[in-house]
Write an enzyme that holds these catalytic residues in place. Sequence first.
Site, PDB file in Angstrom:
ATOM      1  N   HIS A 163     -33.884  -4.604  10.788  1.00 31.73           N
ATOM      2  CA  HIS A 163     -33.570  -3.314  11.385  1.00 31.73           C
ATOM      3  C   HIS A 163     -34.856  -2.512  11.609  1.00 31.73           C
ATOM      4  O   HIS A 163     -35.577  -2.227  10.665  1.00 31.73           O
ATOM      5  CB  HIS A 163     -32.630  -2.550  10.446  1.00 31.73           C
ATOM      6  CG  HIS A 163     -32.076  -1.296  11.015  1.00 31.73           C
ATOM      7  ND1 HIS A 163     -32.026  -0.120  10.313  1.00 31.73           N
ATOM      8  CD2 HIS A 163     -31.539  -1.028  12.234  1.00 31.73           C
ATOM      9  CE1 HIS A 163     -31.472   0.807  11.066  1.00 31.73           C
ATOM     10  NE2 HIS A 163     -31.167   0.289  12.230  1.00 31.73           N
ATOM     11  N   GLU A 183     -34.551  -5.992  15.463  1.00 31.43           N
ATOM     12  CA  GLU A 183     -33.992  -4.943  16.318  1.00 31.43           C
ATOM     13  C   GLU A 183     -35.022  -3.830  16.431  1.00 31.43           C
ATOM     14  O   GLU A 183     -35.650  -3.473  15.427  1.00 31.43           O
ATOM     15  CB  GLU A 183     -32.705  -4.401  15.682  1.00 31.43           C
ATOM     16  CG  GLU A 183     -31.995  -3.335  16.509  1.00 31.43           C
ATOM     17  CD  GLU A 183     -32.169  -1.907  16.016  1.00 31.43           C
ATOM     18  OE1 GLU A 183     -31.523  -1.017  16.558  1.00 31.43           O
ATOM     19  OE2 GLU A 183     -32.979  -1.659  15.082  1.00 31.43           O
ATOM     20  N   ASP A 223     -35.770   0.102  18.724  1.00 28.94           N
ATOM     21  CA  ASP A 223     -35.168   1.163  19.550  1.00 28.94           C
ATOM     22  C   ASP A 223     -36.170   1.559  20.627  1.00 28.94           C
ATOM     23  O   ASP A 223     -37.364   1.662  20.334  1.00 28.94           O
ATOM     24  CB  ASP A 223     -34.875   2.381  18.677  1.00 28.94           C
ATOM     25  CG  ASP A 223     -34.053   2.006  17.470  1.00 28.94           C
ATOM     26  OD1 ASP A 223     -32.854   1.735  17.639  1.00 28.94           O
ATOM     27  OD2 ASP A 223     -34.617   1.953  16.354  1.00 28.94           O
ATOM     28  N   HIS A 226     -37.481   5.381  17.454  1.00 31.34           N
ATOM     29  CA  HIS A 226     -36.043   5.652  17.285  1.00 31.34           C
ATOM     30  C   HIS A 226     -35.638   7.033  17.796  1.00 31.34           C
ATOM     31  O   HIS A 226     -34.648   7.189  18.516  1.00 31.34           O
ATOM     32  CB  HIS A 226     -35.668   5.524  15.806  1.00 31.34           C
ATOM     33  CG  HIS A 226     -34.211   5.720  15.532  1.00 31.34           C
ATOM     34  ND1 HIS A 226     -33.657   6.975  15.339  1.00 31.34           N
ATOM     35  CD2 HIS A 226     -33.184   4.846  15.444  1.00 31.34           C
ATOM     36  CE1 HIS A 226     -32.359   6.841  15.131  1.00 31.34           C
ATOM     37  NE2 HIS A 226     -32.049   5.558  15.191  1.00 31.34           N
ATOM     38  N   GLU A 281     -32.585  -1.952  21.544  1.00 27.85           N
ATOM     39  CA  GLU A 281     -31.549  -0.912  21.613  1.00 27.85           C
ATOM     40  C   GLU A 281     -32.030   0.223  22.507  1.00 27.85           C
ATOM     41  O   GLU A 281     -33.046   0.872  22.211  1.00 27.85           O
ATOM     42  CB  GLU A 281     -31.200  -0.375  20.215  1.00 27.85           C
ATOM     43  CG  GLU A 281     -30.057   0.619  20.329  1.00 27.85           C
ATOM     44  CD  GLU A 281     -29.724   1.372  19.054  1.00 27.85           C
ATOM     45  OE1 GLU A 281     -30.061   0.918  17.954  1.00 27.85           O
ATOM     46  OE2 GLU A 281     -29.112   2.447  19.188  1.00 27.85           O
TER      47      GLU A 281
END
Length: 225
Positions: free
Chosen positions: A6, A33, A35, A47, A99
């Site tokens: 993450h 992952e 962002d 993020h 993401e």
Amino acid sequence: MLMIGHRGAMGCAPENTLLSIHKAIELGADWVEVDVHLLDEKLIVIHDATLDRTTNGQGKLADYTFDEMRNLDAGLGEKIPTLQEVINATAGVVGLNIELKGKGTGKALVSLLEKTPDSQRENMLVSSFLMDELSAVFCLDKRVRIGVLASDNINDSIAWAGKLKAFSIHVSLQNVTLEWVERAHHQGLKLYVYTVNELADIKRMKQMGVDGVFSNYPRQIYSSM
Ligand code: G3P
Ligand code: MG
């Protein structure tokens, strides 16, 4: 069950930095992952839409130029990476879940991936809570693999996944139930759960039949226990 780091391995290194990604790879993550936001027409890996929490900058990211943003410290002397740098660092090494966090990111991503060969796309997954951005991706390039970040309403999210011919649906640890897992699988979707840090929860997810977990501590050994 896939172990997905993450924001890289944010429990072990500053989130969404190249250091964090290398740490996730070192720990044995199957995927990472990150962002992304759009700044000066470039996709960058962060993020929040503000800088205060993760960098030594202040206020809105959108008030900075690309060069000003690059001079910030994102922790331990790391820069905020571009998505291209992250793609370069992960290609052929580990899967990459991108993401989309802000307006315009879907269209920008399609442009960035234009020359990406199909073999590399199989190791990429583009997800978002923003159905407008995922719809833009789907309209512009049917070859991009899509993951729907689920809302609290499973029916809505499954419907969106159908419209976007999604590969997967991503559900929070708070919301996931066996029924959600079965419904997703019935629709031919993989179901991934975020954010799973406790060993007991990782084991529970495995027993429930989930296909992958996002973890701040993506140790491969945990997903095989
Ligand atoms: O993509 C899974 C997870 O990262 C979604 O929530 O806020 O950590 O980006 P967030
Ligand atoms: Mg995320």
